[in-house]
Design a protein around this motif. Structure first.
Motif, PDB file in Angstrom:
ATOM      1  N   MET A   7     -17.286  -5.085 -22.467  1.00 37.93           N
ATOM      2  CA  MET A   7     -17.530  -3.911 -21.627  1.00 37.93           C
ATOM      3  C   MET A   7     -18.008  -4.392 -20.260  1.00 37.93           C
ATOM      4  O   MET A   7     -18.869  -5.268 -20.169  1.00 37.93           O
ATOM      5  N   ILE A   8     -17.439  -3.813 -19.197  1.00 35.79           N
ATOM      6  CA  ILE A   8     -17.799  -4.213 -17.833  1.00 35.79           C
ATOM      7  C   ILE A   8     -18.446  -3.018 -17.125  1.00 35.79           C
ATOM      8  O   ILE A   8     -17.806  -1.990 -16.933  1.00 35.79           O
ATOM      9  N   LEU A   9     -19.724  -3.182 -16.750  1.00 36.66           N
ATOM     10  CA  LEU A   9     -20.483  -2.143 -16.053  1.00 36.66           C
ATOM     11  C   LEU A   9     -20.839  -2.616 -14.660  1.00 36.66           C
ATOM     12  O   LEU A   9     -21.065  -3.800 -14.440  1.00 36.66           O
ATOM     13  N   GLY A  10     -20.947  -1.673 -13.733  1.00 42.80           N
ATOM     14  CA  GLY A  10     -21.378  -1.989 -12.381  1.00 42.80           C
ATOM     15  C   GLY A  10     -21.149  -0.812 -11.461  1.00 42.80           C
ATOM     16  O   GLY A  10     -20.474   0.155 -11.834  1.00 42.80           O
ATOM     17  N   PRO A  11     -21.705  -0.886 -10.271  1.00 45.86           N
ATOM     18  CA  PRO A  11     -21.510   0.203  -9.306  1.00 45.86           C
ATOM     19  C   PRO A  11     -20.068   0.256  -8.811  1.00 45.86           C
ATOM     20  O   PRO A  11     -19.301  -0.708  -8.979  1.00 45.86           O
ATOM     21  N   GLY A  12     -19.707   1.363  -8.205  1.00 45.16           N
ATOM     22  CA  GLY A  12     -18.370   1.504  -7.627  1.00 45.16           C
ATOM     23  C   GLY A  12     -18.103   0.437  -6.587  1.00 45.16           C
ATOM     24  O   GLY A  12     -18.998   0.023  -5.852  1.00 45.16           O
ATOM     25  N   ASN A  35     -11.811   7.020 -15.455  1.00 39.05           N
ATOM     26  CA  ASN A  35     -12.301   7.134 -16.826  1.00 39.05           C
ATOM     27  C   ASN A  35     -12.435   5.741 -17.423  1.00 39.05           C
ATOM     28  O   ASN A  35     -11.946   4.769 -16.861  1.00 39.05           O
ATOM     29  N   MET A  36     -13.079   5.662 -18.597  1.00 32.88           N
ATOM     30  CA  MET A  36     -13.127   4.376 -19.286  1.00 32.88           C
ATOM     31  C   MET A  36     -11.699   3.947 -19.600  1.00 32.88           C
ATOM     32  O   MET A  36     -10.911   4.740 -20.104  1.00 32.88           O
ATOM     33  N   VAL A  37     -11.396   2.687 -19.296  1.00 33.38           N
ATOM     34  CA  VAL A  37     -10.055   2.164 -19.534  1.00 33.38           C
ATOM     35  C   VAL A  37     -10.152   1.009 -20.532  1.00 33.38           C
ATOM     36  O   VAL A  37     -10.825   0.014 -20.273  1.00 33.38           O
ATOM     37  N   LEU A  43     -13.181  -3.300 -21.650  1.00 27.67           N
ATOM     38  CA  LEU A  43     -13.464  -1.875 -21.538  1.00 27.67           C
ATOM     39  C   LEU A  43     -14.047  -1.694 -20.145  1.00 27.67           C
ATOM     40  O   LEU A  43     -15.190  -2.069 -19.875  1.00 27.67           O
ATOM     41  N   ASP A  44     -13.240  -1.186 -19.233  1.00 29.33           N
ATOM     42  CA  ASP A  44     -13.602  -1.031 -17.824  1.00 29.33           C
ATOM     43  C   ASP A  44     -14.237   0.355 -17.646  1.00 29.33           C
ATOM     44  O   ASP A  44     -13.603   1.372 -17.914  1.00 29.33           O
ATOM     45  N   VAL A  45     -15.488   0.373 -17.212  1.00 20.74           N
ATOM     46  CA  VAL A  45     -16.246   1.618 -17.098  1.00 20.74           C
ATOM     47  C   VAL A  45     -16.392   1.997 -15.625  1.00 20.74           C
ATOM     48  O   VAL A  45     -16.826   1.176 -14.808  1.00 20.74           O
ATOM     49  N   PRO A  46     -16.072   3.232 -15.255  1.00 17.58           N
ATOM     50  CA  PRO A  46     -16.227   3.658 -13.856  1.00 17.58           C
ATOM     51  C   PRO A  46     -17.681   3.583 -13.405  1.00 17.58           C
ATOM     52  O   PRO A  46     -18.597   3.835 -14.192  1.00 17.58           O
TER      53      PRO A  46
END
Length: 149
Positions: A7-12, A35-37, A43-46
Protein backbone atom coordinates in the motif's frame (compact mmCIF):
# COMPACT_ATOMS: atom_id res chain seq x y z
CA UNK A 1 -6.23 -16.72 -1.59
CA UNK A 2 -6.18 -13.05 -2.42
CA UNK A 3 -2.79 -11.63 -3.43
CA UNK A 4 -1.47 -9.01 -1.03
CA UNK A 5 0.14 -5.82 -2.28
CA UNK A 6 2.22 -2.94 -0.99
CA UNK A 7 0.00 0.00 0.00
CA UNK A 8 1.37 3.43 -0.97
CA UNK A 9 0.22 6.46 1.07
CA UNK A 10 1.19 10.10 0.75
CA UNK A 11 -0.04 13.59 -0.04
CA UNK A 12 -1.20 14.57 -3.51
CA UNK A 13 1.56 15.06 -6.09
CA UNK A 14 4.16 13.33 -3.92
CA UNK A 15 4.96 10.65 -6.50
CA UNK A 16 2.75 7.79 -5.26
CA UNK A 17 1.43 6.78 -8.67
CA UNK A 18 4.86 7.14 -10.30
CA UNK A 19 6.33 4.89 -7.61
CA UNK A 20 3.44 2.42 -8.06
CA UNK A 21 4.14 2.36 -11.81
CA UNK A 22 7.80 1.53 -11.14
CA UNK A 23 6.89 -1.26 -8.71
CA UNK A 24 4.27 -2.63 -11.13
CA UNK A 25 6.61 -2.44 -14.14
CA UNK A 26 4.30 -0.01 -15.94
CA UNK A 27 5.80 2.56 -18.30
CA UNK A 28 4.31 5.86 -19.29
CA UNK A 29 3.16 9.00 -17.53
CA UNK A 30 1.34 8.83 -14.20
CA UNK A 31 -2.28 9.90 -14.13
CA UNK A 32 -4.31 11.37 -11.31
CA UNK A 33 -5.68 8.68 -8.99
CA UNK A 34 -9.28 9.47 -7.92
CA UNK A 35 -9.86 6.12 -6.14
CA UNK A 36 -7.80 3.31 -4.66
CA UNK A 37 -6.14 1.51 -7.56
CA UNK A 38 -5.17 -2.14 -7.22
CA UNK A 39 -2.14 -2.65 -9.44
CA UNK A 40 -0.25 -5.86 -10.06
CA UNK A 41 1.87 -5.41 -6.91
CA UNK A 42 0.58 -2.17 -5.37
CA UNK A 43 -2.42 -0.51 -3.82
CA UNK A 44 -2.19 3.15 -4.85
CA UNK A 45 -4.18 5.39 -2.49
CA UNK A 46 -5.24 8.93 -3.48
CA UNK A 47 -3.81 11.76 -1.39
CA UNK A 48 -7.38 12.90 -0.62
CA UNK A 49 -7.75 9.86 1.66
CA UNK A 50 -5.11 11.35 3.96
CA UNK A 51 -6.56 14.85 3.79
CA UNK A 52 -10.01 13.73 4.98
CA UNK A 53 -9.96 12.23 8.49
CA UNK A 54 -13.25 10.43 7.85
CA UNK A 55 -11.51 8.49 5.05
CA UNK A 56 -8.82 7.14 7.40
CA UNK A 57 -11.06 4.21 8.32
CA UNK A 58 -10.89 3.07 4.69
CA UNK A 59 -7.09 3.14 4.78
CA UNK A 60 -7.03 1.12 7.97
CA UNK A 61 -9.49 -1.41 6.51
CA UNK A 62 -7.51 -1.66 3.25
CA UNK A 63 -4.43 -2.89 5.10
CA UNK A 64 -5.99 -6.37 5.01
CA UNK A 65 -5.07 -6.37 1.30
CA UNK A 66 -1.45 -5.34 1.93
CA UNK A 67 1.72 -6.91 3.32
CA UNK A 68 3.38 -3.54 4.02
CA UNK A 69 2.72 0.21 3.80
CA UNK A 70 4.94 2.82 2.19
CA UNK A 71 4.28 6.20 3.78
CA UNK A 72 5.65 9.03 1.64
CA UNK A 73 6.61 12.45 2.91
CA UNK A 74 7.07 15.15 0.29
CA UNK A 75 9.56 17.96 1.01
CA UNK A 76 7.59 20.32 -1.27
CA UNK A 77 4.48 20.07 0.94
CA UNK A 78 4.20 22.85 3.48
CA UNK A 79 1.64 21.18 5.73
CA UNK A 80 1.70 17.88 7.56
CA UNK A 81 0.09 14.95 5.80
CA UNK A 82 0.03 12.53 8.74
CA UNK A 83 -1.51 13.05 12.16
CA UNK A 84 0.75 12.29 15.13
CA UNK A 85 0.67 8.55 15.79
CA UNK A 86 -1.21 7.81 12.54
CA UNK A 87 1.08 4.90 11.65
CA UNK A 88 0.15 3.13 14.88
CA UNK A 89 -3.20 2.26 13.24
CA UNK A 90 -1.45 -0.25 10.99
CA UNK A 91 -0.54 -3.79 12.02
CA UNK A 92 1.72 -4.51 9.06
CA UNK A 93 5.30 -3.33 8.42
CA UNK A 94 5.78 0.36 7.57
CA UNK A 95 8.37 1.92 5.29
CA UNK A 96 9.08 5.66 5.52
CA UNK A 97 10.00 7.32 2.23
CA UNK A 98 11.11 10.89 1.52
CA UNK A 99 10.70 11.82 -2.13
CA UNK A 100 12.18 14.47 -4.39
CA UNK A 101 15.58 14.43 -2.70
CA UNK A 102 17.10 15.72 -5.92
CA UNK A 103 15.40 19.10 -5.44
CA UNK A 104 14.70 19.28 -1.68
CA UNK A 105 16.82 21.25 0.75
CA UNK A 106 18.36 19.51 3.76
CA UNK A 107 16.02 21.48 6.06
CA UNK A 108 12.93 20.27 4.18
CA UNK A 109 14.21 16.69 4.26
CA UNK A 110 14.70 16.99 8.02
CA UNK A 111 11.14 18.31 8.38
CA UNK A 112 9.95 15.21 6.49
CA UNK A 113 11.94 12.99 8.84
CA UNK A 114 10.28 14.65 11.83
CA UNK A 115 6.84 14.24 10.27
CA UNK A 116 7.39 10.51 9.71
CA UNK A 117 8.76 10.03 13.24
CA UNK A 118 5.80 11.95 14.68
CA UNK A 119 3.44 9.73 12.65
CA UNK A 120 5.02 6.68 14.30
CA UNK A 121 7.45 5.41 11.67
CA UNK A 122 10.87 4.41 12.88
CA UNK A 123 14.02 5.28 10.91
CA UNK A 124 15.91 4.47 8.77
CA UNK A 125 14.00 6.10 5.93
CA UNK A 126 14.42 5.75 2.18
CA UNK A 127 15.45 8.92 0.33
CA UNK A 128 14.40 8.68 -3.30
CA UNK A 129 14.24 10.67 -6.50
CA UNK A 130 11.88 9.24 -9.08
CA UNK A 131 13.35 11.50 -11.78
CA UNK A 132 16.94 10.41 -11.19
CA UNK A 133 16.17 6.90 -9.94
CA UNK A 134 18.04 7.54 -6.70
CA UNK A 135 17.26 5.14 -3.85
CA UNK A 136 14.69 3.11 -5.79
CA UNK A 137 16.65 -0.17 -5.79
CA UNK A 138 17.10 -0.20 -2.00
CA UNK A 139 13.40 0.51 -1.54
CA UNK A 140 12.46 -2.32 -3.91
CA UNK A 141 14.76 -4.68 -1.99
CA UNK A 142 13.03 -3.86 1.30
CA UNK A 143 9.56 -4.23 -0.26
CA UNK A 144 10.51 -7.63 -1.69
CA UNK A 145 11.86 -8.73 1.70
CA UNK A 146 8.48 -7.94 3.31
CA UNK A 147 6.64 -9.62 0.44
CA UNK A 148 8.52 -12.88 0.97
CA UNK A 149 7.71 -12.77 4.67
Amino acid sequence: MKRKRVMILGPGKSGKTSLANILNGVEGPAKRTPNMVYGKYTLDVPGAYLESPWMHQHLIAAQQDAYCVIMISDPEQRKRSYAPGFANSFRIPLIGVITKVDIASKEHQEACEQELISAGIKPPFHYISLLEGTGIEKLIEQVKAYQQG
